[in-house]
Design a protein around this motif. Structure first.
Motif, PDB file in Angstrom:
ATOM      1  N   ASN A  74       7.487 -11.645 -14.115  1.00  0.00           N
ATOM      2  CA  ASN A  74       9.081 -11.426 -14.079  1.00  0.00           C
ATOM      3  C   ASN A  74       9.614 -10.712 -12.802  1.00  0.00           C
ATOM      4  OD1 ASN A  74      11.548 -10.799 -14.674  1.00  0.00           O
ATOM      5  ND2 ASN A  74      11.054 -10.700 -17.019  1.00  0.00           N
ATOM      6  N   VAL A  75       9.825 -11.154 -11.897  1.00  0.00           N
ATOM      7  CA  VAL A  75      10.159 -10.744 -10.552  1.00  0.00           C
ATOM      8  C   VAL A  75      11.605  -9.780 -10.714  1.00  0.00           C
ATOM      9  CG1 VAL A  75      11.455 -11.203  -8.348  1.00  0.00           C
ATOM     10  CG2 VAL A  75       9.233 -12.364  -8.873  1.00  0.00           C
ATOM     11  N   PHE A 122      11.875  -5.853 -10.100  1.00  0.00           N
ATOM     12  CA  PHE A 122      12.977  -5.201  -8.982  1.00  0.00           C
ATOM     13  C   PHE A 122      13.627  -4.235  -9.775  1.00  0.00           C
ATOM     14  CE2 PHE A 122      12.686  -7.319  -4.908  1.00  0.00           C
ATOM     15  CZ  PHE A 122      11.593  -8.110  -5.231  1.00  0.00           C
ATOM     16  N   ALA A 123      14.114  -4.552 -11.129  1.00  0.00           N
ATOM     17  CA  ALA A 123      14.983  -3.389 -11.842  1.00  0.00           C
ATOM     18  C   ALA A 123      14.372  -2.274 -12.206  1.00  0.00           C
ATOM     19  CB  ALA A 123      15.251  -4.150 -13.230  1.00  0.00           C
ATOM     20  N   LYS A 181       6.836   0.467  -6.716  1.00  0.00           N
ATOM     21  CA  LYS A 181       7.035   1.272  -7.482  1.00  0.00           C
ATOM     22  C   LYS A 181       5.667   2.079  -7.498  1.00  0.00           C
ATOM     23  CE  LYS A 181       8.048   2.613 -12.037  1.00  0.00           C
ATOM     24  NZ  LYS A 181       9.144   3.307 -12.304  1.00  0.00           N
ATOM     25  N   ASP A 182       5.795   3.241  -7.680  1.00  0.00           N
ATOM     26  CA  ASP A 182       4.821   4.386  -7.296  1.00  0.00           C
ATOM     27  C   ASP A 182       3.800   4.038  -6.125  1.00  0.00           C
ATOM     28  OD1 ASP A 182       5.669   5.516  -9.692  1.00  0.00           O
ATOM     29  OD2 ASP A 182       4.375   4.456 -11.050  1.00  0.00           O
ATOM     30  N   GLY A 183       4.671   3.708  -5.063  1.00  0.00           N
ATOM     31  CA  GLY A 183       3.917   3.537  -3.847  1.00  0.00           C
ATOM     32  C   GLY A 183       3.351   2.324  -3.767  1.00  0.00           C
ATOM     33  N   LYS A 184       3.406   1.294  -4.888  1.00  0.00           N
ATOM     34  CA  LYS A 184       2.751   0.142  -4.874  1.00  0.00           C
ATOM     35  C   LYS A 184       3.414  -1.163  -4.915  1.00  0.00           C
ATOM     36  CE  LYS A 184      -1.876   1.425  -6.173  1.00  0.00           C
ATOM     37  NZ  LYS A 184      -2.122   2.287  -4.844  1.00  0.00           N
ATOM     38  N   LEU A 185       2.971  -1.977  -4.092  1.00  0.00           N
ATOM     39  CA  LEU A 185       3.987  -3.363  -4.205  1.00  0.00           C
ATOM     40  C   LEU A 185       3.669  -4.098  -5.685  1.00  0.00           C
ATOM     41  CD1 LEU A 185       5.047  -5.668  -2.731  1.00  0.00           C
ATOM     42  CD2 LEU A 185       3.210  -6.748  -2.211  1.00  0.00           C
ATOM     43  N   THR A 186       4.892  -4.185  -6.233  1.00  0.00           N
ATOM     44  CA  THR A 186       4.921  -4.975  -7.687  1.00  0.00           C
ATOM     45  C   THR A 186       5.370  -6.220  -7.772  1.00  0.00           C
ATOM     46  OG1 THR A 186       6.999  -3.773  -8.042  1.00  0.00           O
ATOM     47  CG2 THR A 186       4.972  -2.429  -8.733  1.00  0.00           C
TER      48      THR A 186
END
Lengths: 735, 153
Positions: free
Chosen positions: A335-336, A340-341, A464-469
């Motif tokens: 769920n992109v 993003f949200a 998010k938190d320095g990671k690509l999500t």
């Protein structure tokens, strides 16, 4: 290794009336069971079989090479595969592009870097089968078990030390049953595959012998030049040919268009390209110069029948699409939207490319002779079978009446997939009842082309938190969109939340495949984005990629069209070979890793600053294309792809104003030239995996490698082709 | 129509052609020497390069009426059998991909090496800059010109 393919389904043999053995086989499909093998070389029939091998009583091997040669080297590499398994000396092998007047092709085309990949196995099996039949014949003559015999370089030997040449047993072999089981060589025993073999047409090329479509002539042939509308969106209203007809060498001036229009109105040919339905004015003359001159003397009036589009309109509409909601989702994992949200930060960038003409060095041309008995066509096409079908449909004749002879091609790059110019030649010959050569000028080619469509990509990443999500790629493209499996390329499978959407802008400008369709710019967008993403995440560029590829490896259902292991392999190799991160001061490096056309490639561009301008000095390229059949040819393809990619990323610009192309020749359109070329170092991953093609895969990644290096050198991120238009040097100096 | 006497590859050819016909089309259509290629027609790509009295010249811009008396050499006349050092170097390095531009490249290189048989890499790059190769075989061309220069010196 034992291979138990049923060879009877694709291979047949016969004893030639003139002596020797003929093997007919099909590369991409089975033969019909009832087909008869010819026993005379003059009756070779390319409908039932699309390739033949002749073994003469002298032991010489002639291979009738089948795939269109557009400069990608298959005319050399495909026979190498047969020669390897047949086990003959390369010097005893002759390669012939099937004889004139008799050839009809089946399933033959050059495109998508697929020739080698699709023909590898059948070519090997054919060579190995022929070898086994020769061994069986020798064993029978000696009265020994065939399993005790072996063959090498055209000589069969048995355990007693007896030897027989292939030529000695070829006639006996020709009448044997085709064996059901043959042994293919272990790749480590290859003696021809993996050895550099020079282009088989070399001597003809360097001495200027007739070879290309434009070189073909026939007795009684006339020339034709076609005047097409100057703008997309216009059609012919009227014309005055009186001045053209005053030229002594001009024979006649006619119009064509009816037949092509009828064909198109019936929804044929089923090509993705949108062809013009206008009438065209044709000047017929005794020489090429007569018709080129005559065409300039035609006064034509054109009428506007649809929009006259400009580049500004395309740019605006493509951006509207990109930022709008009219998308078709091509792939959706997780769920992109949610990612993003929930993101701390979203990185979003837009990448923009222009239309591009193909500019094959040999302009479009074709010979056609339409007679009540048959339709004879000679020239350069990447899709002879499609040409045959379209011509038959246009003339309302059987495909058996249509004979296409292929010439060597002065480049293809996708342009010669579309047979619009073949149809023109046929319509002209049909109208004037003469053999005719339709010749385009550079201006014709550049202004009435089938262009690489302008496209734009918006890529967004959630952090998010320095990671690509999450990763969301949107495409807006003119008249077409990325095809089939591309949404399953990297980083598909490496991220939980991944989505690819595309939107289309309809236009009256004809577009089509251009060397590495879609990926030729998509790779630039994606790999430029990852460079910026690594910087944003504060992680090493190489590590980011390796980690994402690990994710894909660990994904139990990745549904991907690339191998994470092989991408990691080329990445490691390019890091080592390019001295990544360890270069001397003043050398700035950019990295790009990409998979397309079944081949994995990683590239590093080295850029230096000269007179405050970035200059690409070197590109290091690591490739995993499986077994490298012909290293010389492979090296040429790989280097050419890299330089072609740099040229079109840096210099080539093409647009429209009110439907009229803004450039029409090389004075207004830049192709890369020697002083602009870096040195390209190419390395191949050693592999025993079946080979994949090289005509395209090295081109797509290089645009990003260059942009990423230029960023390091100048601090400026380039996101639009061609880069030279946007390199603002002053900004760097002031900044 | 006027006639012209042309000295091509050491033979005299009499051709009947309009005075403004470019040498390129006289060679290709009138004399059947098709090794000289048509690429752009405006002297930008170099595919049509021939030697006029030893100098590399674009045959697409040269009218037939301008060259009576000059010694014209085409790719077919560079050597009898492909044995010119530049042709041999092209073979050695396996330069051609599609091959279309290569006769022009060879003609440019051979005229250049006649004048400068010991060129630097930059000399080579500058000398060859007028010839476009759409397959971008430039690395190989550069290397082959170097190899040819070694053969010649």
């Amino acid at each position: 290794m034992k291979d138990t393919f049923s060879r009877r389904s694709f291979l047949k043999t016969s004893a030639l009336a003139s002596g020797g053995m003929l093997i007919g086989f099909n590369l991409f499909n089975a033969c019909k069971s009832d087909v008869e093998m010819p026993v005379d070389l003059s009756t070779l029939n390319y409908k039932d079989f699309n390739a033949y091998i002749k073994i003469s009583p002298e032991g010489k091997v002639t291979i009738y090479s089948v795939n269109p040669e557009i400069g990608q080297g298959v005319k050399t590499s495909m026979p190498m595969i047969i020669a390897e398994e047949l086990d003959v000396a390369w010097d005893d092998v002759y390669v012939v592009q099937a004889p004139l007047d008799t050839e009809n092709y089946s399933g033959q085309m050059a495109g998508g870097s697929q020739s080698i990949r699709r023909s590898w196995q059948p070519l090997r099996e054919t060579g190995a089968t022929a070898k086994q039949m020769l061994i069986n014949a020798a064993a029978a003559q000696w009265g020994v078990d065939a399993n005790t015999c072996s063959a090498k370089k055209g000589v069969i030997s048995n355990a007693n030390g007896d030897t027989l040449g292939y030529g000695d047993v070829v006639e006996a072999a020709a009448v044997l049953d085709v064996p059901e089981e043959v042994t293919l060589k272990d790749p480590k025993d290859f003696t021809i595959i993996g050895q550099g073999k020079a282009n088989v047409d070399m001597n003809k090329i360097i001495t200027g012998k007739p070879l290309f479509g434009l070189d073909y002539k026939e007795e009684g042939m006339v020339y034709a030049a076609v005047l097409r509308p100057p703008a997309f969106g216009q059609v012919l209203e009227s014309y005055d040919a009186s001045k053209a007809k005053e030229i002594p060498g001009v024979i006649d001036v006619i119009t064509i268009g009816d037949k092509a229009r009828t064909l198109l109105s019936e929804g044929k040919p089923n090509w993705s390209v949108k062809l013009s339905t206008t009438d065209k004015v044709v000047v017929i003359g005794k020489t090429t110069w007569d018709v080129i001159k005559g065409k300039k003397e035609i006064t034509a009036t054109w009428k506007t029948d649809s929009d006259l589009e400009s580049t500004e309109d395309h740019d605006e509409k493509l951006l509207d699409l990109l930022h709008g909601k009219k998308f078709r989702t091509r792939r959706k994992d997780g769920n992109v939207k949610k990612a993003f949200a929930n993101a701390d930060k979203v990185l979003e960038r837009v990448y923009e490319s222009t239309f591009l003409p193909h500019n094959t060095m040999e302009p479009m041309n074709f010979f056609a002779n339409v007679t009540p008995e048959k339709v004879h066509l000679v020239g350069p096409t990447q899709t002879p079978e499609a040409a045959e079908g379209a011509v038959a449909a246009m003339l309302g004749r059987s495909v058996d009446d249509i004979h296409v002879d292929l010439t060597r091609m002065g480049g293809g790059f996708g342009r010669r997939l579309y047979n619009d110019y073949v149809l023109e030649a046929v319509e002209i010959s049909d109208a004037i009842k003469k053999p005719v050569k339709m010749v385009s000028t550079r201006e014709d080619d550049m202004t009435t082309g089938v262009y690489r469509p302008a496209s734009k990509y918006k890529i967004s990443a959630s952090i998010k938190d320095g990671k690509l999500t999450g990763y969301h790629l949107k495409e807006a493209c003119v008249n077409s969109n990325m095809y089939g499996l591309i949404p399953n390329f990297f980083p598909a499978g490496a991220l939980d939340n991944y989505q690819v959407d595309s939107a289309r802008l309809n236009s009256n400008i004809s577009v089509g495949a251009w060397r590495a369709p879609y990926t030729n710019f998509l790779a630039t967008a994606e790999q430029s984005f990852f460079d910026e993403l690594a910087e944003e995440l504060g992680v090493d560029r190489v590590k980011l990629h390796m980690d994402l590829l690990d994710n894909a490896k660990n994904n139990s259902e990745p549904n991907i069209d690339y191998s994470p292991e092989r991408l990691q392999g080329v990445l490691k190799m390019v890091v080592e070979k390019s001295n990544w991160g360890k270069t001397e001061e003043g050398v700035y490096q950019g990295l790009s890793v990409y998979y397309c056309h079944n081949t994995h490639v990683a590239e590093v561009a080295d850029v230096i600053m000269e007179n405050d301008l970035p200059v690409v000095k070197k590109v290091t390229c690591a490739i995993d294309c499986g077994i490298v059949v012909n290293p010389l040819g492979a090296m040429n393809q790989a280097k050419g792809g890299v330089l072609d990619g740099i040229g079109h990323a840096m210099y080539s610009d093409f647009g429209f104003k009110d439907g009229v192309p803004l450039a029409n020749n090389f004075n207004g359109y830049q192709l890369i030239r020697m002083t602009q070329t870096p040195k390209v170092d190419v390395y191949f991953v050693e592999s025993n995996i079946a080979p994949t093609g090289l005509g395209e895969p090295t081109l797509p990644p290089v645009g990003a490698a260059v942009a990423n290096a230029i960023y390091k050198a100048t601090g400026k991120r380039l996101t639009k082709f061609p880069y030279t238009k946007y390199i603002n040097v002053e900004e760097k100096i002031i900044g | 129509m006027p006639t012209f006497n042309l000295k091509i590859n050491k033979k005299t050819h009499t051709v009947e052609a309009d005075a403004d016909t470019p040498l390129l089309w006289v060679l290709r259509d009138h004399i059947n020497l098709v090794g000289t290629k048509f690429g752009c027609g405006i002297g930008q790509c170099g595919a049509c390069t021939v030697h006029i009295d030893g100098s590399a010249t674009r045959s697409c811009l040269l009218q037939v009426s301008q060259i009576e008396g000059a010694a014209i050499t085409t790719i077919e006349g560079l050597s009898e059998d492909g044995s010119h050092p530049v042709q041999q170097a092209w073979k050695e390095i396996d330069v051609p991909q599609c091959g279309y531009c290569q006769s022009g490249q060879i003609m440019t290189a051979s005229a250049f090496l006649n004048e400068n048989s010991n060129p630097t890499n930059d000399d080579i790059r500058n000398a060859m800059n007028g010839n476009i190769c759409r397959c971008a075989s430039y690395n190989s061309i550069e290397e082959a010109v170097k190899v040819a220069s070694e053969k010649l010196s």
